[in-house]
Scaffold this active site. Structure first.
Site, PDB file in Angstrom:
ATOM      1  N   CYS A  67      34.058  46.064  46.555  1.00 53.53           N
ATOM      2  CA  CYS A  67      33.286  46.194  44.680  1.00 53.53           C
ATOM      3  C   CYS A  67      32.924  44.479  44.138  1.00 53.53           C
ATOM      4  O   CYS A  67      31.707  43.910  45.956  1.00 53.53           O
ATOM      5  CB  CYS A  67      34.452  46.811  44.027  1.00 53.53           C
ATOM      6  SG  CYS A  67      35.257  48.076  44.870  1.00 53.53           S
ATOM      7  N   ALA A  68      33.316  43.800  44.027  1.00 50.71           N
ATOM      8  CA  ALA A  68      32.809  42.747  43.826  1.00 50.71           C
ATOM      9  C   ALA A  68      33.370  41.407  44.362  1.00 50.71           C
ATOM     10  O   ALA A  68      33.190  40.350  44.914  1.00 50.71           O
ATOM     11  CB  ALA A  68      34.143  42.499  41.856  1.00 50.71           C
TER      12      ALA A  68
END
Length: 561
Positions: free
Chosen positions: A297-298
């Site tokens: 994800c991030a």
């Protein structure tokens, strides 16, 4: 698409935070009211259209009152699985009236003169209202009445107690998990290891090896900044960390600090700089010139920014490979929340973060819970309050509720990434004083997306893969956001699609992709082992003289709240 829970089960959470999630300014009440006003105004502007649909609804309700049952709810909709909804005449008429109202209201929107974006916003708001007004959410729910009768009214008392507790301690949202069932370091995040490096923003955990031979080049896993790292290390059978260790990989893990107001000015460059220091610590401890990176994800966005910075500094040789798990680098995405994003909402979100110093992960969790309100709000409303039952003791749900915060500056950077989408352009983003050009990042990459992922849609992850240089491999798992990562071998339902030809059109790739049965973990393992150098006898010692073990895993930062 979204994951469909089996009847009678509580759904999987969907709250791993990506750049898209971290950049989401939230759904403001005023924006929803504005959409409702636009709908009311549209009804006045098109009286013939509205009258036609009102008469159609009246006719449908008349058929329902006469005993007809023309509508069928989804077989996957757990709200109406109790046979009372079909067999009892009153309940059957109530359910049919509800379904008729939903169907006709959707048709009224679809056939109106509203612009396409306005129609999408209207459908989203109407879906929220429809989920809230479901007859299953009241005490007339046959399951609630049966439970009340069977417990002599105790279920209602327990439900009121749960409601009061959530109002006081959970921001008014129904609890999704029994938090007393888990403790980090006791029955989750238990893989042995030690913290060997610490900065203001992260701790670096090195895990004890679990194989007689190990590969020379280590793996550094980078989780998202707003959830705790141990999604990679839940129970042993689900542990991505233990899977890598048992197959000869040296594994390091980043555990991000839970920031507070003191970290207000820490932006993406600060996180990249901290990750760069952790990368160098991995190299020093293992004696390896290069490290394999894996980001979720991030965390995937962060390792991409780090590689772009290293490339600009001519230090990309420090990275052997990069794995991206449900990571979004291209922020062009269609979602209900994005329809409400304007220049004004973005700036208002920035202002709120800077005023508070941080963005609280619990606030963000609420936004995305309401985006799937039937699954992530009303299911627990019924379970906790109407049935008076405890929420489940489920490790993924516990992790999902263990939110952290984002510094205001990092949240602002994510908002800018969402607004400007700079990574699709050479030099569009500057990190640590250097322009980023992902095309020049010629590191081999392995990307995984989820076919049912509603947070980072698979086609967006696919387009993100195309931004990278080097040899690229892309797999599409048949699962949602979290299960795309937690997908160990042995899952009988696991399969994935792969097509070695990465065309510019995700649909063309999908059409020619071949289905592979089983988890993607073994395919990734073969790929990463081929990029991890030769094997040697396992080194049992953790850390080195310059980076001695500070404390046992899971460390200190994971316990901060």
């Amino acid at each position: 698409m979204r994951d469909k829970p089996a009847a009678g089960t509580l759904p999987e959470p969907a709250n791993l935070v990506t750049a898209e999630e971290g950049s989401n300014p939230g759904l403001r009440g005023r924006d929803m009211l504005s959409t409702l006003r636009a709908l009311a105004l549209q009804g006045l502007k098109q009286p013939v259209h509205s009258t036609r649909h009102a008469l159609a609804l009246g006719g449908q309700l008349g058929r329902v009152l006469l005993g007809d049952a023309p509508y069928q709810h989804s077989a996957q909709d757990a709200r109406f699985q109790d046979p009372t909804w079909r067999l009892n005449p009153l309940y059957r008429r109530g359910l049919q009236s509800y379904l008729a109202w939903q169907k006709q209201l959707t048709a009224w929107i679809d056939e109106s003169d509203l612009a396409a974006d306005d129609q999408a916003r209207a459908r989203f708001i109407v879906t929220l209202l429809g989920d809230a007004l479901s007859p299953s959410n009241g005490l007339i729910n046959p399951l609630a009445l049966k439970e009340m009768f069977n417990t002599g009214g105790l279920s209602l008392i327990h439900g009121l107690r749960h409601l009061a507790g959530d109002l006081l301690h959970n921001g008014g949202m129904p609890s999704q998990v029994s938090k007393a069932a888990f403790e980090v370091g006791r029955n989750i995040a238990t893989t042995p290891g030690a913290v060997v490096f610490r900065t203001e923003l992260l701790e670096l955990i090195q895990y004890k090896p679990m194989s007689e031979q190990q590969y020379q080049q280590p793996l550094l896993i980078v989780p998202p900044q707003i959830n705790k790292y141990y999604i990679f290390d839940l129970s042993p059978e689900k542990s991505f960390v233990q899977y890598a260790l048992k197959n000869g990989l040296q594994v390091f893990m980043v555990s991000w600090r839970n920031p507070d107001i003191r970290h207000r000015e820490c932006g993406l460059s600060h996180y990249v700089e901290a990750l760069k220091e952790a990368l160098d610590a991995c190299r020093a401890i293992t004696g390896s010139k290069a490290v394999n990176l894996a980001g979720a994800c991030a965390g995937g966005l962060t390792i991409a920014a780090l590689q772009g910075h290293l490339q600009a500094k001519r230090q990309l040789r420090k990275v052997a490979s990069a794995s991206y798990l449900v990571s979004m680098l291209d922020s062009r995405v269609e979602s209900p929340a994005a329809l409400f994003v304007t220049e004004q909402t973005l700036e208002a979100a920035k202002l709120r973060s800077y005023r508070n110093g941080v963005l609280d992960g619990r606030d963000l969790a609420k936004v995305f819970a309401w985006m799937r309100s039937n699954d992530l709000v009303w299911t627990y409303w019924v379970n906790n309050y109407l049935l008076g039952r405890q929420p489940p003791a489920f490790d993924i749900l516990y992790w999902n509720s263990d939110n952290t915060r984002l510094p205001a500056a990092l949240h602002g950077d994510f908002l800018d990434l969402f607004k400007h989408n700079p990574l699709i352009r050479s030099g569009g983003l500057e990190i640590c004083g250097t322009p980023i050009d992902l095309r020049k990042v010629t590191v081999d990459s392995f990307s995984v997306a989820g076919s049912n992922d509603h947070i980072t849609p698979w086609d967006t992850v696919y387009r993100s893969t195309l931004l990278l240089g080097g040899n690229r491999r892309f797999l599409l798992s048949n699962s949602g956001h979290i299960q795309s990562i937690l997908n160990p071998p042995g899952n009988p339902k696991a399969n994935y699609l792969e097509n070695s030809k990465l065309s510019s059109d995700p649909r063309a790739w999908y059409f020619d992709a071949q289905q592979q049965i089983g988890s993607w973990w073994p395919a990734w393992l073969d790929w990463i082992q081929a990029r991890s150098g030769g094997q040697r006898k396992t080194l049992k010692t953790l850390g080195n003289q310059a980076h001695p073990p500070m404390e046992a895993a899971p460390g200190t930062y994971v316990h901060s709240s």
